[in-house]
Design an enzyme around this catalytic site. Structure first.
Site, PDB file in Angstrom:
ATOM      1  N   CYS A  56       0.813  -1.270   0.128  1.00 40.67           N
ATOM      2  CA  CYS A  56       0.074  -0.088   0.013  1.00 40.67           C
ATOM      3  C   CYS A  56       0.862   1.268  -0.007  1.00 40.67           C
ATOM      4  CB  CYS A  56      -0.784   0.055   1.258  1.00 40.67           C
ATOM      5  SG  CYS A  56      -1.592  -1.608   1.676  1.00 40.67           S
ATOM      6  N   ASP A  87      -2.363  -4.254   7.536  1.00 41.75           N
ATOM      7  CA  ASP A  87      -3.294  -5.262   8.145  1.00 41.75           C
ATOM      8  C   ASP A  87      -3.331  -6.717   7.418  1.00 41.75           C
ATOM      9  OD1 ASP A  87      -6.315  -3.405   8.881  1.00 41.75           O
ATOM     10  OD2 ASP A  87      -4.369  -3.362   9.617  1.00 41.75           O
ATOM     11  N   CYS A 128      -2.446   2.784   3.429  1.00 37.20           N
ATOM     12  CA  CYS A 128      -3.147   1.614   4.135  1.00 37.20           C
ATOM     13  C   CYS A 128      -4.089   1.795   5.080  1.00 37.20           C
ATOM     14  CB  CYS A 128      -1.715   0.936   4.994  1.00 37.20           C
ATOM     15  SG  CYS A 128      -2.410  -0.851   5.315  1.00 37.20           S
ATOM     16  N   ASP A 129      -4.724   0.943   5.573  1.00 28.44           N
ATOM     17  CA  ASP A 129      -6.052   1.104   6.246  1.00 28.44           C
ATOM     18  C   ASP A 129      -6.082   2.357   7.123  1.00 28.44           C
ATOM     19  OD1 ASP A 129      -7.287  -2.294   6.420  1.00 28.44           O
ATOM     20  OD2 ASP A 129      -6.724  -0.941   4.786  1.00 28.44           O
ATOM     21  N   LYS A 130      -4.924   2.341   8.153  1.00 27.89           N
ATOM     22  CA  LYS A 130      -5.231   3.174   9.333  1.00 27.89           C
ATOM     23  C   LYS A 130      -4.659   4.438   8.816  1.00 27.89           C
ATOM     24  CE  LYS A 130      -6.997   0.090  11.377  1.00 27.89           C
ATOM     25  NZ  LYS A 130      -6.707  -1.042  10.175  1.00 27.89           N
ATOM     26  N   CYS A 200      -5.111  -2.405  -0.732  1.00 25.62           N
ATOM     27  CA  CYS A 200      -6.144  -3.608  -1.306  1.00 25.62           C
ATOM     28  C   CYS A 200      -7.409  -3.110  -1.840  1.00 25.62           C
ATOM     29  CB  CYS A 200      -6.535  -4.267   0.224  1.00 25.62           C
ATOM     30  SG  CYS A 200      -5.076  -4.718   0.927  1.00 25.62           S
ATOM     31  N   GLU A 451      -9.005  -7.239  13.732  1.00 29.13           N
ATOM     32  CA  GLU A 451     -10.167  -7.494  12.448  1.00 29.13           C
ATOM     33  C   GLU A 451     -10.080  -9.080  12.476  1.00 29.13           C
ATOM     34  OE1 GLU A 451      -8.564  -5.671   9.044  1.00 29.13           O
ATOM     35  OE2 GLU A 451      -9.280  -3.719   9.614  1.00 29.13           O
ATOM     36  N   SER A 477     -12.285  -6.664   8.891  1.00 20.36           N
ATOM     37  CA  SER A 477     -11.701  -5.970   7.711  1.00 20.36           C
ATOM     38  C   SER A 477     -12.856  -5.647   6.889  1.00 20.36           C
ATOM     39  CB  SER A 477     -10.746  -7.134   7.300  1.00 20.36           C
ATOM     40  OG  SER A 477     -10.601  -7.078   5.830  1.00 20.36           O
TER      41      SER A 477
HETATM   42  C1  LIG Z   1      -8.502  -6.824   2.423  1.00 16.94           C
HETATM   43  C2  LIG Z   1      -8.278  -6.685   3.975  1.00 16.94           C
HETATM   44  C3  LIG Z   1      -7.419  -5.508   3.991  1.00 16.94           C
HETATM   45  C4  LIG Z   1      -6.148  -5.774   4.314  1.00 16.94           C
HETATM   46  C5  LIG Z   1      -8.084  -4.854   5.545  1.00 16.94           C
HETATM   47  O1  LIG Z   1      -7.442  -5.054   6.327  1.00 16.94           O
HETATM   48  C6  LIG Z   1      -9.246  -4.060   5.274  1.00 16.94           C
HETATM   49  O2  LIG Z   1      -9.923  -3.744   4.500  1.00 16.94           O
HETATM   50  O3  LIG Z   1      -9.740  -3.764   6.403  1.00 16.94           O
HETATM   51 MG   LIG Z   2      -7.896  -3.569   7.771  1.00 17.72          MG
END
Ligand SMILES: CC[C@H](C)C(=O)C(=O)O
Ligand SMILES: [Mg+2]
Length: 565
Positions: A56, A87, A128-130, A200, A451, A477
């Site tokens: 990411c 994640d 990435c997510d966070k 993702c 998650e 997730s």
């Molecule tokens: C596909 C999962 C991703 C890595 C994730 O943790 C989210 O989307 O929260």
């Molecule tokens: Mg996540």
């Protein structure tokens, strides 16, 4: 630098750039390349979550440099780094305990650098997510002119003519477990699921939060759906660096943009796209940071008026890149605005309103089927439902996307850890009709509210998706789907009712009635509570010990600075 009406844009950095007393401070900046001229310009922080620890973020160094170039035309930009965790790499083991806490660490780190060096404005580059919620939390706290840049979605992987992504790999584990695929086929999926840079690819948490932030007006139009490797992504970053200078000139601050109506716009887009349940945690925490009162019940008000329109993974066919190819998030918002479902008068980081930005957006392409028409949605209202009942007095969140049923009743099979539940699934102890309960994985009890993608994906891979309900005080997730209910609050660790459940208790889940109920007499629950004691917290020192001590209920966004309650 010829500023408009010679206005001094050094709203904070003047304490460093002026007076003989600050000669030593300036000496340090000269070492990094500042010259006399630079001390007459606003100092712009460019916060970058660049790292090699996840696809990411692996390209964010180039994006931060592009943002710096944009800001350097009229500002004095300085790049600094924050952290990220992955994640996808942390999923399914102790590493996942650190995922949600990393949101606080990233927000704290950006706030710390910006304040310590008195920087005047901020461009934050995350992926990435966070990262996205953390950057917006920092922007809300700092309230200096700010623009967010999302690093962009990954391309789909390709195997035997089929599109793959990270969730394909998680679900392949379940398929392998039941012998549907061989070791060699599982290895093929592992090697092809993630082809390169980018977050993702489905409508998972990273793409959800990027779309939400664009809907709020805190990133440039179209930037949430531009893929990571597209040339347009670097050009966006340069424009973001230019945009933040314009915000300084116009005195436009995050608190002018991150209004209650902007959060309602974000929730609207999340519901229409069928996004991640993590949006509940993150938008609530972002609102807290900027002083906007947003509760999980506000999501329900919006959900009831917004249809689920997107045929996007995890429950649909397409990924974010496919949405970008048919018009992207702006085209979706243009349609929602026409239907009166967005507040068009909200200000954005372009200096224009959302409606003005969308006038320049293209419509969804003729004949596309990534986004369904208003008259024929996937679901007539949003798929992320708040539930309450004697199991969740503070609330829980159900993800109903892709499900045909809205009600589920069955016997509880209760586990006090994800590992124990995973072993039970692998030993075929979990059967169709069960309510699989995983508790003591909440914000404090996890700690870090992990998650449960490994579990939900294994259920799907084993053909039990939607046939077994999963209830947890942890979270999901964005890749999770099936009959999944998370964020159950109060969590078990603090004596919440989920901690009183016993094997065999009948649980009723009804998303139409928004009910989460255990069919146990009140007197019995009282007796169980009298016999209940809180288990010791797992961590006695370091990051997770601090987090467990500070973190709030999931219903408040699992924030760690909830001192005014
Ligand atoms: C596909 C999962 C991703 C890595 C994730 O943790 C989210 O989307 O929260
Ligand atoms: Mg996540």
């Amino acid at each position: 630098m010829e500023m408009e009406n010679n206005k001094d844009l050094r709203i904070r950095s003047h304490v460093i750039s002026e007076s003989p007393n600050r000669a030593p401070n300036r000496a340090m900046l000269r070492a990094v390349g500042f010259e006399d001229e630079d001390f007459k310009k606003p100092m712009i922080g460019v916060a970058s979550a660049w790292a090699e620890v996840t696809p990411c973020n692996m390209h964010l160094d180039k994006l931060a440099i592009a943002a710096k170039e944009g800001a350097s035309k009229e500002g004095a930009p300085l790049i600094f780094n924050t952290i990220t965790v992955s994640d996808g790499i942390g999923m399914g083991h102790e590493g996942m305990f650190f995922s949600l806490p990393s949101r606080e660490i990233i927000a704290d780190s950006i706030e710390t650098v910006m304040n310590a060096e008195r920087l005047d404005a901020l461009v934050a580059v995350g992926s990435c997510d966070k990262n996205t919620p953390a950057c917006l939390i920092a922007m809300g706290r700092l309230n200096v002119p700010s623009v967010y840049v999302y690093g962009g979605t990954i391309q789909p992987g390709k195997l035997n003519g089929k599109d793959l992504d990270i969730v394909s790999a998680f679900e392949a584990v379940g398929q392998h477990q039941v012998g549907q695929i061989t070791d060699k086929e599982l290895h093929e999926v592992e090697c092809h699921a993630c082809p390169g840079a980018g977050a993702c690819g489905g409508m998972y948490t990273a793409n959800t939060m990027a779309s939400a932030v664009e809907a709020m007006g805190m990133s440039l139009p179209g930037s949430s759906s531009t893929p990571a490797i597209a040339g347009a992504k670097e050009e966006e970053c340069t424009r973001a660096g230019e945009a933040v200078i314009e915000l300084l000139k116009k005195d436009i601050y995050p608190s002018d943009i991150m209004t209650k109506e902007a959060f309602e716009n974000a929730i609207t887009v999340v519901m229409a796209l069928g996004g991640s349940t993590n949006a509940f945690l993150h938008l609530t925490a972002m609102a807290h940071a900027v002083g906007v009162d947003l509760s999980i019940d506000d999501f329900e008000v919006v959900r009831r008026r917004v249809p689920h329109l997107a045929d996007l993974k995890p429950s649909g066919r397409y990924v974010m890149q496919d949405l970008n190819n048919v018009g992207g998030v702006p085209a979706v918002m243009k349609m929602l605005l026409k239907e009166g479902l967005l507040h068009g008068d909200c200000l954005t980081v372009t200096g224009k309103t959302l409606a003005e930005n969308l006038e320049e957006a293209e419509d969804l392409h003729e004949g596309q089927d990534v986004i369904l028409p208003m008259g024929n949605p996937k679901k007539k209202d949003g798929p992320l439902v708040v539930l309450r009942g004697n199991l969740a007095p503070e609330g829980a969140v159900a993800k109903m996307s892709g499900l045909q049923v809205t009600k589920f009743q069955g016997p509880a099979k209760v586990f006090d850890s994800e590992d124990a539940a995973t072993k039970a699934i692998m030993n075929n102890e979990i059967e169709e009709g069960d309510v699989l309960v995983i508790r003591y994985v909440g914000p404090k009890g996890g700690p870090g509210m992990p998650e449960m993608l490994s579990v939900t994906a294994m259920l799907v891979g084993k053909g039990l998706g939607g046939k077994v309900a999963l209830l947890t005080d942890g979270r999901f997730s964005g890749g999770s789907h099936g009959f999944v209910i998370g964020h159950t609050a109060p969590e078990a660790q603090v004596g919440g009712p989920i901690g009183l459940l016993q094997h065999g208790d009948i649980i009723t889940i009804d998303s139409d009635e928004q009910l989460l109920q255990m069919e146990v007499e009140e007197s019995e629950l009282k007796a169980r509570l009298n016999n209940w004691t809180a288990p010791e917290l797992r961590y006695k020192k370091g990051v997770l010990a601090k987090y467990s001590a500070l973190v709030s209920s999931a219903a408040k966004g699992a924030i760690t600075d909830d001192f005014n309650n």
